[in-house]
Enzyme design. Structure first.
Site, mmCIF file in Angstrom:
data_model
loop_
_atom_site.group_PDB
_atom_site.id
_atom_site.type_symbol
_atom_site.label_atom_id
_atom_site.label_comp_id
_atom_site.label_asym_id
_atom_site.label_seq_id
_atom_site.Cartn_x
_atom_site.Cartn_y
_atom_site.Cartn_z
ATOM 1 N N PHE A 133 0.864 -1.186 0.000
ATOM 2 C CA PHE A 133 0.000 0.000 0.000
ATOM 3 C C PHE A 133 0.898 1.234 0.000
ATOM 4 O O PHE A 133 1.600 1.495 0.994
ATOM 5 C CB PHE A 133 -0.853 -0.049 1.268
ATOM 6 C CG PHE A 133 -1.778 1.107 1.522
ATOM 7 C CD1 PHE A 133 -3.078 1.112 1.025
ATOM 8 C CD2 PHE A 133 -1.369 2.178 2.314
ATOM 9 C CE1 PHE A 133 -3.954 2.163 1.303
ATOM 10 C CE2 PHE A 133 -2.237 3.233 2.591
ATOM 11 C CZ PHE A 133 -3.533 3.212 2.086
ATOM 12 N N LEU A 135 1.140 4.968 0.132
ATOM 13 C CA LEU A 135 0.539 6.289 0.372
ATOM 14 C C LEU A 135 1.627 7.293 0.767
ATOM 15 O O LEU A 135 1.747 8.366 0.166
ATOM 16 C CB LEU A 135 -0.522 6.176 1.482
ATOM 17 C CG LEU A 135 -1.228 7.482 1.874
ATOM 18 C CD1 LEU A 135 -2.077 8.008 0.712
ATOM 19 C CD2 LEU A 135 -2.111 7.285 3.112
ATOM 20 N N THR A 136 2.447 6.929 1.761
ATOM 21 C CA THR A 136 3.460 7.850 2.299
ATOM 22 C C THR A 136 4.515 8.185 1.240
ATOM 23 O O THR A 136 4.906 7.332 0.443
ATOM 24 C CB THR A 136 4.156 7.195 3.513
ATOM 25 O OG1 THR A 136 3.155 6.854 4.474
ATOM 26 C CG2 THR A 136 5.186 8.102 4.142
ATOM 27 N N CYS A 242 -9.096 2.902 4.276
ATOM 28 C CA CYS A 242 -8.255 1.698 4.362
ATOM 29 C C CYS A 242 -7.436 1.749 5.648
ATOM 30 O O CYS A 242 -7.312 0.748 6.361
ATOM 31 C CB CYS A 242 -7.287 1.604 3.184
ATOM 32 S SG CYS A 242 -8.079 1.705 1.584
ATOM 33 N N LEU A 243 -6.877 2.930 5.936
ATOM 34 C CA LEU A 243 -6.056 3.054 7.146
ATOM 35 C C LEU A 243 -6.882 2.759 8.383
ATOM 36 O O LEU A 243 -6.396 2.186 9.360
ATOM 37 C CB LEU A 243 -5.452 4.461 7.247
ATOM 38 C CG LEU A 243 -4.389 4.802 6.207
ATOM 39 C CD1 LEU A 243 -3.892 6.221 6.400
ATOM 40 C CD2 LEU A 243 -3.211 3.824 6.291
ATOM 41 N N GLU A 367 0.815 4.391 10.320
ATOM 42 C CA GLU A 367 -0.666 4.438 10.264
ATOM 43 C C GLU A 367 -1.200 5.567 11.141
ATOM 44 O O GLU A 367 -2.206 5.418 11.834
ATOM 45 C CB GLU A 367 -1.261 3.111 10.726
ATOM 46 C CG GLU A 367 -0.628 1.945 10.028
ATOM 47 C CD GLU A 367 -1.543 1.276 9.053
ATOM 48 O OE1 GLU A 367 -2.715 1.665 8.981
ATOM 49 O OE2 GLU A 367 -1.073 0.374 8.355
ATOM 50 N N GLY A 368 -0.517 6.709 11.081
ATOM 51 C CA GLY A 368 -0.870 7.848 11.920
ATOM 52 C C GLY A 368 -0.049 7.787 13.187
ATOM 53 O O GLY A 368 -0.151 6.835 13.958
ATOM 54 N N PHE A 387 -4.513 20.692 13.460
ATOM 55 C CA PHE A 387 -3.441 20.075 12.664
ATOM 56 C C PHE A 387 -2.435 21.099 12.157
ATOM 57 O O PHE A 387 -1.255 20.822 12.101
ATOM 58 C CB PHE A 387 -4.040 19.307 11.480
ATOM 59 C CG PHE A 387 -4.810 18.087 11.908
ATOM 60 C CD1 PHE A 387 -4.171 16.863 12.045
ATOM 61 C CD2 PHE A 387 -6.163 18.165 12.200
ATOM 62 C CE1 PHE A 387 -4.859 15.741 12.461
ATOM 63 C CE2 PHE A 387 -6.868 17.050 12.612
ATOM 64 C CZ PHE A 387 -6.227 15.836 12.747
HETATM 65 C C1 LIG Z 1 8.256 0.336 9.433
HETATM 66 C C2 LIG Z 1 7.296 1.268 8.746
HETATM 67 C C3 LIG Z 1 6.361 0.752 7.855
HETATM 68 C C4 LIG Z 1 5.484 1.603 7.180
HETATM 69 N N1 LIG Z 1 4.603 1.086 6.246
HETATM 70 C C5 LIG Z 1 3.870 1.935 5.472
HETATM 71 C C6 LIG Z 1 3.064 1.423 4.399
HETATM 72 O O1 LIG Z 1 2.962 0.210 4.201
HETATM 73 N N2 LIG Z 1 2.434 2.307 3.582
HETATM 74 C C7 LIG Z 1 2.528 3.665 3.770
HETATM 75 O O2 LIG Z 1 1.920 4.396 2.981
HETATM 76 N N3 LIG Z 1 3.270 4.176 4.791
HETATM 77 C C8 LIG Z 1 3.949 3.352 5.647
HETATM 78 N N4 LIG Z 1 4.735 3.848 6.661
HETATM 79 C C9 LIG Z 1 4.851 5.301 6.807
HETATM 80 C C10 LIG Z 1 4.150 5.850 8.044
HETATM 81 O O3 LIG Z 1 2.758 5.773 7.904
HETATM 82 C C11 LIG Z 1 4.661 7.288 8.278
HETATM 83 O O4 LIG Z 1 5.990 7.155 8.740
HETATM 84 C C12 LIG Z 1 3.813 8.052 9.277
HETATM 85 O O5 LIG Z 1 2.576 8.406 8.720
HETATM 86 C C13 LIG Z 1 4.519 9.332 9.776
HETATM 87 O O6 LIG Z 1 5.005 10.068 8.714
HETATM 88 P P1 LIG Z 1 6.530 10.605 8.726
HETATM 89 O O7 LIG Z 1 7.412 9.474 9.107
HETATM 90 O O8 LIG Z 1 6.759 11.287 7.439
HETATM 91 O O9 LIG Z 1 6.557 11.636 9.923
HETATM 92 P P2 LIG Z 1 6.184 13.195 9.813
HETATM 93 O O10 LIG Z 1 4.827 13.347 9.233
HETATM 94 O O11 LIG Z 1 7.314 13.913 9.168
HETATM 95 O O12 LIG Z 1 6.136 13.591 11.360
HETATM 96 C C14 LIG Z 1 7.312 13.966 12.115
HETATM 97 C C15 LIG Z 1 6.863 14.335 13.530
HETATM 98 O O13 LIG Z 1 5.938 15.435 13.478
HETATM 99 C C16 LIG Z 1 4.740 15.097 14.180
HETATM 100 N N5 LIG Z 1 3.603 15.758 13.535
HETATM 101 C C17 LIG Z 1 3.134 15.566 12.293
HETATM 102 N N6 LIG Z 1 2.067 16.359 12.043
HETATM 103 C C18 LIG Z 1 1.858 17.069 13.193
HETATM 104 C C19 LIG Z 1 0.914 18.065 13.579
HETATM 105 N N7 LIG Z 1 -0.042 18.492 12.754
HETATM 106 N N8 LIG Z 1 1.003 18.592 14.830
HETATM 107 C C20 LIG Z 1 1.968 18.177 15.702
HETATM 108 N N9 LIG Z 1 2.897 17.244 15.373
HETATM 109 C C21 LIG Z 1 2.843 16.689 14.138
HETATM 110 C C22 LIG Z 1 4.649 13.586 14.094
HETATM 111 O O14 LIG Z 1 3.830 13.054 15.136
HETATM 112 C C23 LIG Z 1 6.108 13.192 14.229
HETATM 113 O O15 LIG Z 1 6.480 13.154 15.586
HETATM 114 C C24 LIG Z 1 5.562 3.007 7.407
HETATM 115 C C25 LIG Z 1 6.480 3.512 8.347
HETATM 116 C C26 LIG Z 1 7.330 2.657 9.012
HETATM 117 C C27 LIG Z 1 8.313 3.229 10.004
#
Ligand SMILES: Cc1cc2nc3c(=O)[nH]c(=O)nc-3n(C[C@H](O)[C@H](O)[C@H](O)COP(=O)(O)OP(=O)(O)OC[C@H]3O[C@@H](n4cnc5c(N)ncnc54)[C@H](O)[C@@H]3O)c2cc1C
Length: 388
Positions: A133, A135-136, A242-243, A367-368, A387
């Protein structure tokens, strides 16, 4: 290794149906017999236990909550219990099953055409085809609406461009559900392995979820047939739906991780002697064990009621967020306390707790993130979005 003893302090077992208990016990035995003997080896090597895909499919765990197409059609509580038991083994294994069922088979089932369902769902339920999947993106995780991936219609094709990051099962997958903007609106597309312009490579050097595949997907002028768009998947809300399915499974799963850690910590504390008596006989350590047991019990009850609401079609995404947020926090704290109780032994893979401690960092984030779920529940309670 000692047999697993699952904590059930409030006799929650008595609230489960016979079928739910049977499903839970079947997966519990599978994890004890098939997962535990091999998981540390895979975690150490950084490899996914592919040899478990066929048995997982045989047990009906892939797409187990879906109806038809060879899927088991289980209720939400039985589904949740499967996640709990798998994550008792390893979060990476639960992630594999969650992604396959909740993030790939679910969108095909909910938003796909009849041809897409017939083509993909039966082999995915049998474990013959694997999905991921996407998305990210490297610059858009918590805020997927900002995604840069684009789809453009050109005659009888969609042409996709963009990069997806941190994608579970990425290099394993035969098909990727890729989310990209088409005329400014987020849409879901099925991209098959081997399509020219599509490539995947694994993220290296992970401390966490080492027994799981996590990859980057690159789409460079990647042309796919028009029939590979998911016709019902229009707008970011469909990706978020989905999430929501997958987060529900995580809320259950992480309690399994906490149960594993609690069991190991209690056993260790009962048998390890410090200052002439077992660790467990010292007040400071009892406080840790009691905190773990109390929070696990609350997490179990939260999941069960959420499952019953889901059964009745009444569970809201915000309630799912609360359960994901709370239970990941509980599992993370339990892993830390369990590690403390084991002293130095807790930092080696002779014991499970260190692996769970590292794994839960990913689950807390994906997943958030924890923060994002606080904001979702905060908005629901107050009516104010915080947000941005
Ligand atoms: C092992 C692993 C597997 C994964 N598998 C998938 C997958 O299968 N498919 C997929 O699509 N993604 C996947 N992900 C991605 C995952 O969903 C993202 O890492 C996650 O959504 C957070 O995004 P980011 O890492 O870019 O953090 P960022 O969005 O850059 O966040 C950085 C920090 O800022 C904080 N933050 C963000 N927004 C706000 C706000 N509005 N106010 C205050 N604080 C905030 C966050 O909580 C975090 O502490 C995976 C990640 C990992 C580590």
């Amino acid at each position: 290794m000692k047999p697993f003893k699952a904590i059930d302090y409030y006799q929650i077992d008595s609230l489960l149906s016979e079928e739910e208990r049977l499903v839970r016990d079947t997966i519990r035995d599978f994890v004890s017999e098939q997962v535990m003997p091999r998981i540390e080896k895979h975690h150490r090597a950084g490899t996914f236990p592919r040899e478990l895909i066929a048995p997982l499919a045989e047990l009906g765990t892939l797409g187990s909550s879906l109806q038809g197409y060879g899927c088991a059609g289980l209720g939400p509580v039985a589904y949740g219990l499967i996640m709990q038991e798998l994550e008792r083994g390893d979060s990476g294994l639960r992630s594999f099953v969650s992604v396959q069922g909740g993030l790939v088979m679910y969108p095909i089932h909910a938003f796909g055409s009849d041809e897409q369902k017939e083509r993909w769902l039966p082999p995915m339920a049998r474990g013959e085809k694997i999905g991921c999947f996407g998305l990210t993106e490297p610059d858009f995780g918590s805020n997927p609406g900002g995604m840069l991936a684009r789809a453009e219609r050109k005659a009888d094709r969609y042409v996709l461009n963009g990069t997806k990051a941190w994608i579970t099962n990425g290099t394993l997958a035969d098909v990727s559900v890729v989310w990209a903007k088409l005329d400014g609106e987020v849409n879901g597309f099925l991209v098959e392995k081997g399509t020219p312009g599509f490539s995947a490579r694994d993220h290296e050097g992970k401390f966490s979820l080492r027994a799981s595949v996590t990859s980057e997907l690159a789409l460079q002028d990647c042309a796919i047939p028009l029939e590979n768009r998911l016709p019902g998947a229009r707008g970011l809300k469909t990706a978020l739906a989905c999430l929501n399915q997958a987060r529900y499974g995580i809320a259950w799963g992480v309690i399994g991780s906490a149960m594993a850690v609690f069991d190991e910590a209690l056993e260790y504390a009962r048998t390890r002697i410090v200052f002439d008596k077992p660790v467990a006989a010292h007040q400071l350590q009892q406080r840790k064990l009691v905190w773990m047991a109390t929070e696990i019990t609350k997490g179990q009850l939260l999941c069960l009621q959420l499952g019953r609401l889901k059964e009745a079609g009444k569970a809201t995404p915000q309630q799912v967020s609360m359960a994901k947020m709370n239970n990941c926090h509980v599992a993370r704290e339990c892993a830390k306390l369990g590690r403390e109780i084991l002293g130095a032994s807790g930092i080696t893979d002779e014991y499970q707790v260190g692996r769970h401690l590292c794994n839960i960092e990913s689950v807390y984030t994906y997943e958030g993130t924890h923060d994002v779920h606080i904001l979702i529940v905060g908005q629901d309670l107050t009516g104010f979005g915080a947000f941005s």
